[in-house]
Scaffold this motif. Structure first.
Motif, short mmCIF file in Angstrom:
data_model
loop_
_atom_site.label_atom_id
_atom_site.label_comp_id
_atom_site.label_asym_id
_atom_site.label_seq_id
_atom_site.Cartn_x
_atom_site.Cartn_y
_atom_site.Cartn_z
N THR A 50 -34.95 2.79 24.05
CA THR A 50 -33.93 2.40 23.07
C THR A 50 -34.33 2.87 21.68
N ASP A 51 -33.44 2.66 20.73
CA ASP A 51 -33.71 2.96 19.32
C ASP A 51 -34.13 1.71 18.54
N TYR A 52 -34.32 0.59 19.24
CA TYR A 52 -34.73 -0.65 18.57
C TYR A 52 -36.23 -0.64 18.29
N PHE A 53 -36.61 -1.34 17.23
CA PHE A 53 -38.02 -1.52 16.88
C PHE A 53 -38.30 -3.00 16.67
N ALA A 54 -39.44 -3.44 17.18
CA ALA A 54 -39.99 -4.72 16.76
C ALA A 54 -40.75 -4.45 15.45
N VAL A 55 -40.43 -5.21 14.41
CA VAL A 55 -41.01 -4.96 13.09
C VAL A 55 -41.75 -6.21 12.62
N SER A 56 -42.95 -6.00 12.12
CA SER A 56 -43.80 -7.11 11.67
C SER A 56 -43.25 -7.76 10.40
N THR A 57 -43.65 -8.99 10.20
CA THR A 57 -43.17 -9.79 9.07
C THR A 57 -43.41 -9.13 7.72
N ASP A 58 -44.46 -8.31 7.61
CA ASP A 58 -44.81 -7.70 6.32
C ASP A 58 -44.47 -6.22 6.25
N ARG A 59 -43.57 -5.76 7.12
CA ARG A 59 -43.19 -4.35 7.14
C ARG A 59 -41.67 -4.21 7.19
N LYS A 60 -41.23 -2.99 6.89
CA LYS A 60 -39.83 -2.60 7.09
C LYS A 60 -39.85 -1.14 7.52
N GLN A 78 -35.40 -4.77 14.72
CA GLN A 78 -34.56 -4.02 13.81
C GLN A 78 -33.76 -2.99 14.61
N GLN A 79 -32.50 -2.83 14.24
CA GLN A 79 -31.57 -2.02 15.01
C GLN A 79 -31.90 -0.54 14.99
N GLY A 80 -32.53 -0.08 13.92
CA GLY A 80 -32.84 1.33 13.83
C GLY A 80 -31.57 2.17 13.87
N ARG A 81 -31.55 3.16 14.74
CA ARG A 81 -30.37 4.03 14.87
C ARG A 81 -29.47 3.61 16.04
N ALA A 82 -29.73 2.45 16.62
CA ALA A 82 -28.92 1.98 17.74
C ALA A 82 -27.50 1.66 17.27
N ALA A 83 -26.55 1.76 18.18
CA ALA A 83 -25.14 1.56 17.83
C ALA A 83 -24.77 0.09 17.69
N GLN A 84 -25.60 -0.82 18.21
CA GLN A 84 -25.29 -2.24 18.18
C GLN A 84 -26.58 -3.04 18.14
N SER A 85 -26.49 -4.34 17.95
CA SER A 85 -27.68 -5.19 17.90
C SER A 85 -28.30 -5.31 19.29
N ILE A 86 -29.54 -5.78 19.33
CA ILE A 86 -30.22 -5.97 20.61
C ILE A 86 -29.48 -7.01 21.46
N GLY A 87 -28.90 -8.03 20.81
CA GLY A 87 -28.14 -9.04 21.55
C GLY A 87 -26.93 -8.44 22.23
N GLU A 88 -26.21 -7.56 21.52
CA GLU A 88 -25.04 -6.92 22.11
C GLU A 88 -25.44 -5.98 23.24
N ALA A 89 -26.58 -5.32 23.13
CA ALA A 89 -27.07 -4.46 24.21
C ALA A 89 -27.38 -5.28 25.45
N ILE A 90 -28.02 -6.43 25.26
CA ILE A 90 -28.32 -7.32 26.39
C ILE A 90 -27.03 -7.82 27.02
N ARG A 91 -26.06 -8.19 26.21
CA ARG A 91 -24.78 -8.65 26.72
C ARG A 91 -24.11 -7.57 27.58
N LEU A 92 -24.15 -6.32 27.10
CA LEU A 92 -23.52 -5.21 27.82
C LEU A 92 -24.20 -4.94 29.15
N TRP A 93 -25.52 -4.84 29.13
CA TRP A 93 -26.25 -4.51 30.36
C TRP A 93 -26.12 -5.60 31.42
#
Length: 294
Positions: A50-60, A78-93
């Motif tokens: 996916t294009d999602y990233f887990a991002v640490s509390t002190d980073r962007k 963080q969504q990165g270049r993904a077309a939708q949020s991680i929640g919406e991706a989980i809902r779709l799959w």
């Protein structure tokens, strides 16, 4: 470990955001060290890049999707270049109902320098109950030792739509695999001959792409049970024990996720992230399948 949805009511206005809560020590330590970690979402078919990233509390993430100092104050996806949020991706799959999530319980495994994220339960903001999200071990595996429930349900669904097509497909697979078994093997027959099963397998929900012979042999699309299509590399082997050098992923941006399509499954220690489809097992299943319909 779970994801908490923020910005509720914002699905149509920029999309919800998801913060991590109760991360394990191992996951938290890894995330702090890396700053940002690519997320591989585990779908009903298995993991996908996916294009999602887990991002640490002190980073962007900067414009190049690289971690730089930041002050958001939360570990998050963080969504990165993904077309939708991680929640919406989980809902779709997983074909979940529409609505704002309150939380999504997840399991995280560190593999391939990524977080393999498996959704386990979800709770909607509008309700009190928690819904379990079913997962299947080795979902694309079909061999004499193990047949996933995902495959079993798919064969039943295909038969409902077109009566008799499953039995026909399995008989055609029998015809092809017979030429590769030790007791009936044709002289000089080559591994790529196994691709004669492309037609029958397409009826069953597996569309094999072109045979390239470099890296993994074929990019293949699975379409099971009205879930979104899933693309995965497939390696063609007469015997699964020949799957050796391919056990290591190709390139730093690829997942070590693949399917072995073989005539005979004799690999003793198949890696966790690899599924095996054994044509001999599909052939033998034809008798059981036909008997169950009589």
């Amino acid at each position: 470990m779970h994801l908490q949805q923020t910005k509720k009511g914002s699905i149509d206005t920029g999309g919800p955001q998801y913060y991590f809560h109760d991360l394990s020590d191992a996951v938290k330590t890894y995330l702090r060290a890396k700053g940002a970690v690519r997320v591989a979402l585990v779908t009903p078919y298995g993991a996908t890049k996916t294009d999602y990233f887990a991002v640490s509390t002190d980073r962007k993430l900067n414009a190049q999707q690289k971690p730089v100092p930041g002050s958001v104050g939360h570990d998050r996806i963080q969504q990165g270049r993904a077309a939708q949020s991680i929640g919406e991706a989980i809902r779709l799959w997983y074909k979940l109902l529409t609505g704002n999530f309150d939380r999504i319980d997840v399991d995280i495994e560190i593999r391939d320098d990524a977080f393999y994220l498996t959704p386990q339960n979800c709770k909607y903001a509008s309700g009190k109950s928690t819904r379990e999200i079913p997962t299947v071990e080795r979902p694309l595996t079909f061999n004499r030792s193990y047949v996933s429930s995902f495959w079993k349900l798919q064969l039943q669904e295909v038969e409902k739509k077109q009566r008799g097509i499953v039995a026909w497909s399995l008989r055609e697979i029998c015809r092809v695999v017979k030429d590769h078994l030790p007791e009936s093997r044709l002289a000089h027959i080559q591994e790529p001959d196994l691709l004669r099963v492309c037609g029958p397998l397409k009826h069953l929900g597996m569309t094999i792409g072109g045979y390239v012979g470099k890296g993994y042999d074929c990019e293949t699309e699975f379409s099971f049970l009205k879930h979104p299509p899933y693309t995965i590399p497939v390696e063609i082997k007469r015997s699964s024990s020949g799957f050796k050098y391919q056990q290591q992923k190709y390139g730093k941006d690829q997942l070590s996720r693949a399917v072995v399509l073989c005539a005979i499954h004799d690999h003793k220690q198949i890696p966790k992230n690899i599924d095996v489809i054994e044509l001999q097992a599909l052939c033998e299943h034809s008798k059981e399948f036909i008997a169950s319909k009589q």
